[in-house]
Design an enzyme around this catalytic site. Structure first.
Site, mmCIF file in Angstrom:
data_model
loop_
_atom_site.group_PDB
_atom_site.id
_atom_site.type_symbol
_atom_site.label_atom_id
_atom_site.label_comp_id
_atom_site.label_asym_id
_atom_site.label_seq_id
_atom_site.Cartn_x
_atom_site.Cartn_y
_atom_site.Cartn_z
ATOM 1 N N TYR A 36 8.209 -8.962 -11.973
ATOM 2 C CA TYR A 36 7.286 -8.141 -12.770
ATOM 3 C C TYR A 36 7.645 -6.674 -12.592
ATOM 4 O O TYR A 36 8.240 -6.291 -11.588
ATOM 5 C CB TYR A 36 5.823 -8.409 -12.390
ATOM 6 N N ASP A 91 -4.314 -11.240 7.048
ATOM 7 C CA ASP A 91 -3.362 -12.241 7.543
ATOM 8 C C ASP A 91 -3.600 -12.596 9.012
ATOM 9 O O ASP A 91 -3.261 -13.698 9.447
ATOM 10 C CB ASP A 91 -1.921 -11.726 7.389
#
Ligand SMILES: Cc1cc2nc3c(=O)[nH]c(=O)nc-3n(C[C@H](O)[C@H](O)[C@H](O)COP(=O)(O)OP(=O)(O)OC[C@H]3O[C@@H](n4cnc5c(N)ncnc54)[C@H](O)[C@@H]3O)c2cc1C
Length: 398
Positions: A223, A300
């Site tokens: 992208y 995370d």
């Protein structure tokens, strides 16, 4: 709000740590962020910010800065790695904005990080200390004590009214809170690079879209980032041996060999990039308990997730806003606020972790199972592909 006489300490100046620090500081909490690195550089790669995450950053006042750097693709075009034929699509752009009230952005990580750092530095009650590695944690007389190693291996101890371990998948705060499990390698490696858009093959130069190529044992996502001047490319492969720790340089020829049978436009795109960095992909089921006393985990560190739903960073951003909300509701009882934060986040993190693992299987199917997957993509259509994820993208902090 006041959480105590000492500042709140956030371990890690990644996306989650900085968003948490901003969310707390904007509510009046004095915050110290400790980052082990001395240079706050983000690896050259992109990140997708779905509406559930972009709305949090917009609420923090970062919308105009993000809009200048981010790109809002019109759609995802899903193609087959081998034949190059189009399988289907996912509606982004206006559709996402209208359905969820916030944009689906893609952005260079360095741009996102710079915007977060600029905002952090503009707040007088937010201190950012680099070259400080959090190593240990203990609680004494209702106060948390954070043990730190400096870049030159000096030692220090910092008292804190709150400790947020936002130190990523290889967290040091997680074991200090009693969870000794190691992250689990899931058998995938992500190869990442960013190229100048002008250097890309013609087919990839102009379209305002995200490309998703599905193949047996491999997929590719690309992208535009940096206001459309660059193209971010991620190739995920099954079956490589795990590499410990963060990223390592990857051999370009090895990657091109793995994609030697791919359709020509994709091979041409991958061949354009001279340098790649490789991440082995780990996750770890969210533990039954990730807060103790005045300390908790976020992003995370709490619930590492495979990138197949593009949600690890988004979850960290959501965590930050829920953490600040729960603390603001109970500033005098940090442990209770942390328990409520955790209870609100665990089921969602687990659902995203499962969704990401299930996408991992679906993305890499071989024929004939891939035919059933492709039929589902076609039957749902670009808007139906989005509607399946109302629970994900429609999330709001309050
Ligand atoms: C290939 C790939 C693609 C991805 N794509 C997307 C996507 O499109 N969208 C999305 O939302 N997510 C995506 N993710 C996931 C996303 O990158 C992570 O989930 C996100 O970066 C987690 O943020 P964090 O702040 O929790 O941790 P991190 O970004 O890992 O930050 C942790 C920080 O803590 C610091 N630190 C570590 N240990 C210590 C210590 N002991 N003391 C002090 N500091 C320490 C580190 O240096 C780092 O700065 C992707 C991940 C991968 C691998």
């Amino acid at each position: 709000m006041m959480l105590g006489t000492e500042p709140a300490v956030v371990a890690g100046a990644g996306i989650g740590g900085l968003t948490a620090a901003l969310s707390l500081a904007r509510r009046g909490v004095a915050v110290t962020v400790l980052e082990r690195r001395t240079a706050l550089e983000e690896a050259g790669a992109g990140i997708q910010l779905s509406p559930n995450a972009s709305r949090v950053l917009i609420d923090l006042g970062l919308g105009p800065a993000l809009a200048r750097q981010a790109v809002e693709p019109d759609r995802v075009v899903i193609r087959a790695v081998g034949s190059g034929r189009t399988i289907g699509g996912i509606a982004l752009g206006r559709h996402m904005r209208e359905r969820y009230g916030a944009p689906y952005w893609v952005i260079h990580r360095a741009d996102l990080h710079t915007i977060l750092l600029d905002a952090a530095r503009s707040l007088p009650n937010l201190r950012l200390l680099v070259g400080r590695r959090v190593e240990s944690l203990r609680e004494e007389n209702g106060q948390a004590l954070v043990g730190i190693a400096t870049a030159s291996n000096g030692q220090d101890v910092l008292p804190a009214s709150l400790v947020v371990g936002a130190d990523g998948v290889w967290s040091a705060v997680r074991p200090a809170l009693g969870d000794g499990r190691a992250p689990q390698y899931r058998g995938y490696a992500a190869w990442r690079t960013t190229i100048a858009r002008a250097a890309a093959p013609a087919a990839f130069r102009d379209a305002n879209e995200t490309g998703l190529w599905l193949g047996p044992e491999a997929h590719v996502v690309h992208y535009p980032v940096s206001g459309g001047r660059k193209l971010n490319i991620v190739a995920v492969l099954r079956g490589d041996k795990p590499l410990d720790g963060w990223a390592s340089p990857g051999e370009r020829d090895q990657l091109l060999h793995r994609f030697r049978k791919a359709a020509e436009p994709l091979r041409g795109l991958l061949a354009t990039a001279p340098e790649w960095l490789v991440w082995s992909l780990y996750d770890l089921p969210a533990s039954r308990r990730w807060s103790r006393g005045r300390a908790t985990l976020l992003g995370d560190a709490a619930h590492p997730v495979l990138p197949f739903l593009a949600q690890g960073g988004a979850l960290a951003i959501e965590d930050a806003s829920v953490l600040a909300r729960e603390l603001a509701a109970r500033p005098g009882d940090v442990p209770a606020a942390l328990a409520l934060y955790e209870a609100a986040r665990r089921p969602r993190a687990q659902r995203v972790q499962e969704g990401a693992r299930s996408n991992a299987r679906a993305y890499h199917l071989a024929w004939p199972l891939s035919m059933a997957r492709d039929a589902v993509i076609r039957r749902l259509g670009p808007e139906g592909m989005v509607a399946r994820y109302d629970w994900l993208y429609g999330w709001r902090p309050e």
